[in-house]
Design a protein around this motif. Structure first.
Motif, PDB file in Angstrom:
ATOM      1  N   ALA A 145      35.297  37.044  55.426  1.00 46.29           N
ATOM      2  CA  ALA A 145      35.254  36.184  56.609  1.00 46.29           C
ATOM      3  C   ALA A 145      34.229  36.701  57.603  1.00 46.29           C
ATOM      4  CB  ALA A 145      36.637  36.129  57.267  1.00 46.29           C
ATOM      5  N   GLN A 146      33.966  35.884  58.615  1.00 46.67           N
ATOM      6  CA  GLN A 146      33.170  36.324  59.748  1.00 46.67           C
ATOM      7  C   GLN A 146      33.805  35.788  61.022  1.00 46.67           C
ATOM      8  OE1 GLN A 146      29.464  34.707  58.120  1.00 46.67           O
ATOM      9  NE2 GLN A 146      29.372  33.227  59.796  1.00 46.67           N
ATOM     10  N   VAL A 147      33.503  36.469  62.132  1.00 45.06           N
ATOM     11  CA  VAL A 147      34.177  36.173  63.401  1.00 45.06           C
ATOM     12  C   VAL A 147      33.166  35.607  64.394  1.00 45.06           C
ATOM     13  CG1 VAL A 147      35.559  37.113  65.286  1.00 45.06           C
ATOM     14  CG2 VAL A 147      35.799  38.047  62.964  1.00 45.06           C
ATOM     15  N   ASN A 166      33.827  28.928  49.625  1.00 42.88           N
ATOM     16  CA  ASN A 166      33.839  29.177  48.173  1.00 42.88           C
ATOM     17  C   ASN A 166      34.200  30.615  47.793  1.00 42.88           C
ATOM     18  OD1 ASN A 166      32.913  26.490  47.732  1.00 42.88           O
ATOM     19  ND2 ASN A 166      30.808  27.161  48.122  1.00 42.88           N
ATOM     20  N   ILE A 167      34.662  31.411  48.729  1.00 47.98           N
ATOM     21  CA  ILE A 167      34.991  32.796  48.406  1.00 47.98           C
ATOM     22  C   ILE A 167      36.213  32.870  47.490  1.00 47.98           C
ATOM     23  CG2 ILE A 167      36.510  33.193  50.401  1.00 47.98           C
ATOM     24  CD1 ILE A 167      33.993  35.689  48.898  1.00 47.98           C
ATOM     25  N   GLU A 168      37.102  31.865  47.561  1.00 51.90           N
ATOM     26  CA  GLU A 168      38.297  31.872  46.719  1.00 51.90           C
ATOM     27  C   GLU A 168      37.942  31.846  45.236  1.00 51.90           C
ATOM     28  OE1 GLU A 168      42.371  30.052  48.263  1.00 51.90           O
ATOM     29  OE2 GLU A 168      40.708  28.669  48.598  1.00 51.90           O
ATOM     30  N   SER A 169      36.985  30.974  44.853  1.00 55.02           N
ATOM     31  CA  SER A 169      36.617  30.862  43.437  1.00 55.02           C
ATOM     32  C   SER A 169      35.963  32.142  42.944  1.00 55.02           C
ATOM     33  CB  SER A 169      35.692  29.667  43.220  1.00 55.02           C
ATOM     34  OG  SER A 169      34.487  29.822  43.963  1.00 55.02           O
ATOM     35  N   VAL A 170      35.163  32.789  43.808  1.00 63.09           N
ATOM     36  CA  VAL A 170      34.520  34.058  43.439  1.00 63.09           C
ATOM     37  C   VAL A 170      35.586  35.121  43.164  1.00 63.09           C
ATOM     38  CG1 VAL A 170      33.048  35.926  44.268  1.00 63.09           C
ATOM     39  CG2 VAL A 170      32.410  33.554  44.727  1.00 63.09           C
ATOM     40  N   ILE A 171      36.557  35.224  44.048  1.00 62.93           N
ATOM     41  CA  ILE A 171      37.603  36.238  43.902  1.00 62.93           C
ATOM     42  C   ILE A 171      38.488  35.934  42.703  1.00 62.93           C
ATOM     43  CG2 ILE A 171      39.721  37.100  44.996  1.00 62.93           C
ATOM     44  CD1 ILE A 171      38.220  37.026  47.656  1.00 62.93           C
ATOM     45  N   PHE A 204      46.577  44.766  43.538  1.00 62.84           N
ATOM     46  CA  PHE A 204      45.354  44.336  44.222  1.00 62.84           C
ATOM     47  C   PHE A 204      45.289  42.818  44.308  1.00 62.84           C
ATOM     48  CE2 PHE A 204      40.880  42.941  43.590  1.00 62.84           C
ATOM     49  CZ  PHE A 204      40.414  43.249  44.861  1.00 62.84           C
ATOM     50  N   ARG A 205      45.641  42.128  43.202  1.00 61.60           N
ATOM     51  CA  ARG A 205      45.626  40.658  43.204  1.00 61.60           C
ATOM     52  C   ARG A 205      46.560  40.102  44.277  1.00 61.60           C
ATOM     53  NH1 ARG A 205      47.405  38.162  37.640  1.00 61.60           N
ATOM     54  NH2 ARG A 205      49.363  39.158  38.301  1.00 61.60           N
ATOM     55  N   ARG A 206      47.754  40.670  44.354  1.00 61.20           N
ATOM     56  CA  ARG A 206      48.701  40.214  45.380  1.00 61.20           C
ATOM     57  C   ARG A 206      48.145  40.456  46.782  1.00 61.20           C
ATOM     58  NH1 ARG A 206      52.361  42.582  48.520  1.00 61.20           N
ATOM     59  NH2 ARG A 206      51.860  44.619  47.632  1.00 61.20           N
ATOM     60  N   THR A 207      47.544  41.642  46.984  1.00 63.98           N
ATOM     61  CA  THR A 207      47.026  41.988  48.308  1.00 63.98           C
ATOM     62  C   THR A 207      45.881  41.082  48.721  1.00 63.98           C
ATOM     63  OG1 THR A 207      47.654  44.305  47.991  1.00 63.98           O
ATOM     64  CG2 THR A 207      46.007  43.855  49.667  1.00 63.98           C
ATOM     65  N   ILE A 208      44.915  40.864  47.824  1.00 65.63           N
ATOM     66  CA  ILE A 208      43.728  40.117  48.214  1.00 65.63           C
ATOM     67  C   ILE A 208      44.040  38.630  48.370  1.00 65.63           C
ATOM     68  CG2 ILE A 208      42.782  39.595  45.912  1.00 65.63           C
ATOM     69  CD1 ILE A 208      40.021  40.401  47.145  1.00 65.63           C
ATOM     70  N   TYR A 209      44.974  38.102  47.574  1.00 66.20           N
ATOM     71  CA  TYR A 209      45.349  36.696  47.753  1.00 66.20           C
ATOM     72  C   TYR A 209      46.092  36.491  49.068  1.00 66.20           C
ATOM     73  CZ  TYR A 209      43.895  35.361  43.032  1.00 66.20           C
ATOM     74  OH  TYR A 209      43.150  35.087  41.911  1.00 66.20           O
ATOM     75  N   GLU A 242      47.666  26.064  66.883  1.00 64.45           N
ATOM     76  CA  GLU A 242      47.142  24.703  66.757  1.00 64.45           C
ATOM     77  C   GLU A 242      45.684  24.696  66.322  1.00 64.45           C
ATOM     78  OE1 GLU A 242      47.312  25.634  71.272  1.00 64.45           O
ATOM     79  OE2 GLU A 242      48.273  26.242  69.388  1.00 64.45           O
ATOM     80  N   TYR A 243      45.024  25.839  66.382  1.00 69.95           N
ATOM     81  CA  TYR A 243      43.622  25.947  65.947  1.00 69.95           C
ATOM     82  C   TYR A 243      43.486  26.912  64.766  1.00 69.95           C
ATOM     83  CZ  TYR A 243      43.041  24.006  70.626  1.00 69.95           C
ATOM     84  OH  TYR A 243      43.131  23.223  71.759  1.00 69.95           O
ATOM     85  N   SER A 244      44.571  27.090  64.020  1.00 68.78           N
ATOM     86  CA  SER A 244      44.562  28.048  62.904  1.00 68.78           C
ATOM     87  C   SER A 244      45.095  27.396  61.643  1.00 68.78           C
ATOM     88  CB  SER A 244      45.409  29.280  63.252  1.00 68.78           C
ATOM     89  OG  SER A 244      44.910  29.932  64.401  1.00 68.78           O
ATOM     90  N   GLY A 245      44.796  28.012  60.505  1.00 67.98           N
ATOM     91  CA  GLY A 245      45.257  27.533  59.203  1.00 67.98           C
ATOM     92  C   GLY A 245      45.014  28.587  58.143  1.00 67.98           C
ATOM     93  N   ARG A 246      44.956  28.163  56.890  1.00 68.05           N
ATOM     94  CA  ARG A 246      44.773  29.115  55.790  1.00 68.05           C
ATOM     95  C   ARG A 246      43.403  29.776  55.834  1.00 68.05           C
ATOM     96  NH1 ARG A 246      47.384  29.675  51.176  1.00 68.05           N
ATOM     97  NH2 ARG A 246      45.397  29.851  50.074  1.00 68.05           N
TER      98      ARG A 246
END
Length: 563
Positions: A145-147, A166-171, A204-209, A242-246
């Motif tokens: 992510a970036q802030v 698209n970071i989800e598909s890479v991971i 690791f999979r559980r943590t990163i997801y 109200e301005y947040s999500g996944r």
């Protein structure tokens, strides 16, 4: 089913798989790739990878340095894996730990138009409709992510943590590859099962997801806010749900002085010694009172606000300690501080971590030497985190596994002690630790808790008494019906079976080539069929096919390095 089939069989996965292997070989880990027998699974008519050695420049670096560089080149998923491994002194040697702690997310910022599109997709409205202002240049970038800074329509300054598109598909692809590699390590590398590579990748999979879902981090922030609401020395940023999500997390923007910048703190009139005390107390409160602690307390995540208030950022990595683990840790700490080796051994036996009786004598000797090393150390000079790491290293030698959350706690303690001594050279973590551990011990042996434990024990035996007759009856019925089965699993023979398969295939291939040559020779003795250059075409064709097959077999044998 072959382990490698767990990897998605699509072009992207195969391409990425080859890229991963190529980078490992480039940085001098070709011998490991060969040990994993990967070519057996990924060859499709030809060798996908050619095992080589690292360049001369890389050869001058240590293996640990080359591993860090390889992980950085492999990208976000492998960087995160390295960061996780840096918290596991029970798995990773000390020289690798030091290098893995240096891992950095060196990634360029995503184009602001793509970030705006991501915000629109997650929040359902254009950025202009939601925010009074949005700064296109990020104030921080990382692999996931970036802030960015922004301002709400109501005037509040906010920090928006936005997931990279698209970071989800890479991971997802990389985690599949890591799981395939973990199965191969477990089966082919000598002693690989000791480190439980499959379990590590699953963790690791559980943590990163979980880290990919920013709504989880938001709930974690709310939980910390609730736990520490009575602590006036700490400030946790507010989450604007109200301005947040996944994929977007919008938080209150707070800016202070980095806790490690002691000179600036002094210039602005802050009290570093007071900050060190408040920081230690707050961290130990998280551990021993709430069993839920910030597991990445480096200076970048700790800023100081007016009034010597500590502001905590980035809750992507947290640790948890249940009551049993807190009791076990407390007992071990007391035993080490009292230099009571027998009590340490009894705690390990009680927890079920030590099962090999033949090692008890040697373990007792090494623990006694470990305690002797700290015998003359003054309490104000004692580094609790470092002591825990040294203790865990001894247990690792005897294959005694420790919960991963205790590893996180050790790393966090080291970080907090380092910050505390930077703020106050006379900082003493033991002084802050003792009241919490004493309270835990008193609570454990209080009449109320003893009564609770007794009640739980009685209930357990009651459940066992109810289920035992039924289990015995089921066992006898299975034996009588000849349905009692014992599953046996062989380990360490897979490489031999694979090599045997290769040898058998080569022998079969040689026999086919020999049959072609003999058959073609017999045909050459006849004058039947089409003739070319005075020889039967069928015989020439047989010789040609045998020649190509023989040449291919010779190349395969030469490239395998086994004549």
């Amino acid at each position: 089913m072959l382990p490698i089939t767990r990897i998605n069989r699509n072009i992207r996965s195969l391409k990425r798989y080859r890229q991963v292997l190529g980078i490992l070989i480039q940085y001098g880990f070709g011998h490991i790739v060969e040990q994993l027998n990967i070519d057996y699974y990924v060859e499709l008519g030809k060798r996908i990878v050619s095992l080589g050695t690292a360049s001369r420049e890389l050869e001058r670096l240590s293996q640990a340095e080359r591993m860090r560089l390889a992980l950085e080149e492999l990208g976000p998923t492998f960087i995160k894996l390295g960061q996780l491994l840096s918290t596991r002194p029970d798995v990773v040697p000390a020289e690798y730990l030091d290098e893995l702690k240096k891992l950095q997310d060196r990634v360029p910022a995503v184009d602001s138009d793509l970030i705006r599109a991501q915000l629109h997709l997650e929040l359902g409205q254009p950025v202009e409709d939601l925010f009074e202002s949005f700064e296109p240049t990020p104030i921080a970038t990382a692999s996931i992510a970036q802030v960015h800074r922004g301002r709400l329509k109501t005037g509040e300054q906010v920090a928006l943590k936005i997931r990279r598109p698209n970071i989800e598909s890479v991971i997802e692809t990389d985690v599949d590859i890591l799981m395939g590699l973990a199965y191969l390590v477990d089966k082919h590398l000598p002693g690989g099962e000791m480190y439980d590579p499959i379990g590590l990748v699953k963790e690791f999979r559980r943590t990163i997801y979980r880290e990919l879902d920013f709504s989880r981090e938001g709930r974690t922030i709310d939980r910390f806010s609730s736990n520490l609401e009575d602590n006036e020395h700490v400030r946790i940023p507010k989450v604007y749900w109200e301005y947040s999500g996944r994929s977007v997390l919008t938080m209150e923007y707070l800016s202070g002085i980095k806790i490690s910048n002691v000179d600036e703190l002094l210039r602005e009139g802050y009290d570093p010694k007071l900050i060190a005390r408040h920081g230690a107390t707050t961290f130990l409160e998280q551990v021993f009172e709430h069993g839920f602690f910030h597991a990445d307390p480096h200076p970048g995540n700790l800023h100081i606000l007016p009034g010597n208030v500590i502001c905590i950022f980035d809750f992507g990595m947290v640790g948890r300690l249940d009551d049993d683990l807190k009791y076990q840790l407390t007992e071990l700490l007391f035993a080490v501080l009292k230099r009571d080796v027998d009590h340490i051994i009894s705690q390990l036996l009680y927890s079920g971590e030590l099962v090999d009786e033949s090692n008890v004598k040697n373990l007792k000797r090494d623990l006694a030497e470990f305690i002797d090393d700290y015998y003359d150390v003054l309490l104000q000079d004692l580094k609790v985190g470092k002591m825990l790491i040294d203790f865990i290293e001894i247990l690792t030698e005897y294959r005694i596994k420790f919960p991963s959350n205790l590893m996180l706690l050790s790393r966090s303690l080291i970080a907090m002690e380092g910050i505390g001594r930077q703020l106050d050279p006379e900082f003493n973590m033991v002084e802050h630790l003792r009241p919490f551990t004493e309270r835990i011990v008193k609570e454990r042996y209080s009449p109320a808790n003893l009564s609770k434990e007794l009640s739980k024990t009685v209930q357990s035996y009651q459940s066992l008494g109810k289920s035992l007759p039924r289990d015995i009856k089921e066992f006898i019925n299975r034996v009588n019906r000849n349905k009692f089965k014992i599953d046996l699993e062989h380990r360490g023979l897979e490489r031999m079976i694979t090599d045997l398969d290769k040898s058998t295939n080569r022998i079969s291939f040689s026999m086919v080539i020999a049959a072609l040559i003999i058959g073609s020779s017999l045909i050459m003795q006849t004058d039947k069929g089409p003739i070319l250059f005075g020889f039967p075409v069928l015989g020439l064709f047989g010789y040609t096919v045998a020649g190509f097959l023989g040449f291919g077999l010779a190349i395969a044998i030469l490239r395998s390095g086994r004549m």
